[in-house]
Design an enzyme around this catalytic site. Structure first.
Site, mmCIF file in Angstrom:
data_model
loop_
_atom_site.group_PDB
_atom_site.id
_atom_site.type_symbol
_atom_site.label_atom_id
_atom_site.label_comp_id
_atom_site.label_asym_id
_atom_site.label_seq_id
_atom_site.Cartn_x
_atom_site.Cartn_y
_atom_site.Cartn_z
ATOM 1 N N GLN A 45 0.831 -1.199 0.000
ATOM 2 C CA GLN A 45 0.000 0.000 0.000
ATOM 3 C C GLN A 45 0.871 1.256 0.000
ATOM 4 O OE1 GLN A 45 -2.996 -0.070 3.027
ATOM 5 N NE2 GLN A 45 -3.756 1.976 2.569
ATOM 6 N N SER A 64 4.393 -6.030 2.769
ATOM 7 C CA SER A 64 3.126 -5.983 3.503
ATOM 8 C C SER A 64 2.010 -6.603 2.675
ATOM 9 C CB SER A 64 2.810 -4.538 3.899
ATOM 10 O OG SER A 64 1.718 -4.473 4.783
ATOM 11 N N LEU A 65 1.092 -5.800 2.145
ATOM 12 C CA LEU A 65 0.037 -6.304 1.269
ATOM 13 C C LEU A 65 0.613 -7.186 0.169
ATOM 14 C CD1 LEU A 65 -2.721 -6.230 -0.326
ATOM 15 C CD2 LEU A 65 -1.798 -4.182 -1.412
ATOM 16 N N ARG A 108 -9.051 -7.887 4.502
ATOM 17 C CA ARG A 108 -7.915 -7.311 5.228
ATOM 18 C C ARG A 108 -7.995 -5.787 5.213
ATOM 19 N NH1 ARG A 108 -2.475 -5.612 3.901
ATOM 20 N NH2 ARG A 108 -0.910 -6.305 5.422
ATOM 21 N N HIS A 131 0.809 -2.434 11.309
ATOM 22 C CA HIS A 131 1.899 -3.277 11.807
ATOM 23 C C HIS A 131 2.274 -2.960 13.258
ATOM 24 C CE1 HIS A 131 2.232 -5.037 7.893
ATOM 25 N NE2 HIS A 131 2.319 -3.839 7.354
ATOM 26 N N GLN A 156 0.873 -10.819 10.653
ATOM 27 C CA GLN A 156 1.546 -9.803 9.847
ATOM 28 C C GLN A 156 1.003 -8.398 10.089
ATOM 29 O OE1 GLN A 156 0.465 -8.445 6.238
ATOM 30 N NE2 GLN A 156 2.195 -9.198 5.045
#
Length: 378
Positions: free
Chosen positions: A82, A167-168, A192, A280, A329
């Site tokens: 993102q 991440s994503l 998510r 996070h 995560q």
């Protein structure tokens, strides 16, 4: 178990008269002609799928989670997270039918015209967590199809022996590696994004990039800011991007305190990130239970190639472990710096950034100016 282990002969005999059952029992990504790098069945791909079948008839498939621990990367696919989104992405994908079709499939799952938002915006809408996450996921996999359509593209895809995402982007990498289908991955990414947005809405939090300091000094900066705020506003390093660029997440007051102190710690600058909240970190705890439930209901298979986790910078082969890692995560710091460093140390020769933006290429080049990386947009 050794990563070179193969399916025991007794298992092959069991399915010798019923090959279709054999295909069902193995990691389907080794046999499918489906998109995103899945290969048509070829005996040599059995090694790459590295699925261990139990010798006893009727028992469940068992997979050693350390299956890929000795991986030796040569060619990597890296997928953005993102923040990489930009109005106009997805236009090029419409020139390749397989890529364009991904957006059409996405509309049915998402309930809105994803391509319209990607290509026309407005920017504020595209930047929202609930839209940017599926938009980047789909556009990144569309980029794979653009690569496949060009001369020599399929050969490049076939040569990829490790993948990961920021991440994503870890979800995109898992889809490419056959751990789940495009559709199931998009459903997970949709949920998510929604869950993370809701968690962000429940508390005043933010993220900020600290530029020009090493990780130890950023930690000292966080410690100094935390002395001035209550527990609910404390900050922490949430994304270890690369030397000189670390993202900090936390309560809004904590982030503001950090920004005020950054110059005194010799930071070159701070940049507030256009995200919904403190990703996070424990601020995302409310999102975990929803994500766990969705993951539990999703079929996840052993990836056909190593997929490096953001949580521990290690590849995982066991589907249940992958589910646990993905749930963790959203509240765990992203170990991207360690991931890239490990790939380079292990001898990575060439990598490709697939999807919008060139953030990952910039990070890789910052860590090794001689690294060879190519951007494939869509």
């Amino acid at each position: 178990m050794s990563s070179s282990a193969v399916i025991p002969s007794i298992s092959l005999q069991k399915f010798s008269s019923h090959p279709s059952e054999f295909f069902k029992s193995c990691n389907s990504s080794s046999f499918s002609g489906f998109r995103h790098g899945f290969r048509v069945f070829n005996p040599k791909n059995l090694d790459k799928s590295r699925v261990f079948m139990s010798v006893s008839v009727g028992s469940r498939t068992s997979v050693d989670d350390a299956l890929f621990s000795d991986y030796k990367p040569a060619c990597a696919f890296l997928f953005p997270g993102q923040g990489a989104q930009a109005v106009g992405m997805g236009k090029e994908a419409q020139n390749v039918p397989a890529a364009a079709n991904l957006y059409k499939q996405a509309n049915d799952i998402l309930g809105f015209d994803l391509l319209d938002v990607c290509t026309n915006g407005p920017k504020e809408k595209l930047n929202s967590t609930v839209i940017s996450q599926p938009a980047i996921y789909v556009t990144s996999l569309a980029a794979v199809e653009l690569l496949r359509a060009r001369d020599g593209g399929q050969e490049i895809i076939d040569s990829v022996d490790v993948t990961c995402g920021l991440s994503l982007g870890e979800y995109t990498a898992l889809a490419f590696a056959g751990a789940f289908s495009f559709e199931d991955g998009l459903k997970l990414v949709k949920l998510r994004g929604e869950a993370m947005q809701e968690a962000a809405d429940a508390a005043k939090s933010a993220m900020v990039s600290v530029i020009g300091l090493d990780s130890e000094k950023v930690q000292l900066l966080c410690d100094a800011a935390n002395k001035e705020v209550d527990e609910k506003d404390k900050v922490q390093i949430a994304n270890f991007l690369c030397p000189g660029n670390y993202a900090v997440s936390g309560g809004l007051k904590g982030v503001e305190a950090l920004e005020a102190k950054a110059k005194s710690f010799k930071a070159r600058m701070t940049v507030r990130l256009a995200v919904a909240g403190a990703f996070h970190t424990s601020f995302m705890d409310p999102a975990v239970s929803r994500l766990q439930a969705a993951l539990a209901a999703t079929e996840i298979r052993t990836p056909r190639i190593p997929v490096i986790s953001n949580v521990d910078a290690q590849p995982h082969a066991d589907p249940s472990t992958i589910k646990n890692i993905l749930a963790r995560q959203v509240t765990s710091p992203v170990q991207w710096e360690l991931t890239v460093k490990t790939l380079l140390t292990k001898g990575l020769k060439k990598s490709y950034e697939l999807g919008p933006g060139k953030v990952i290429a910039g990070i890789v080049k910052r860590m090794d100016k001689s690294a060879e990386i190519e951007n494939i947009g869509a």
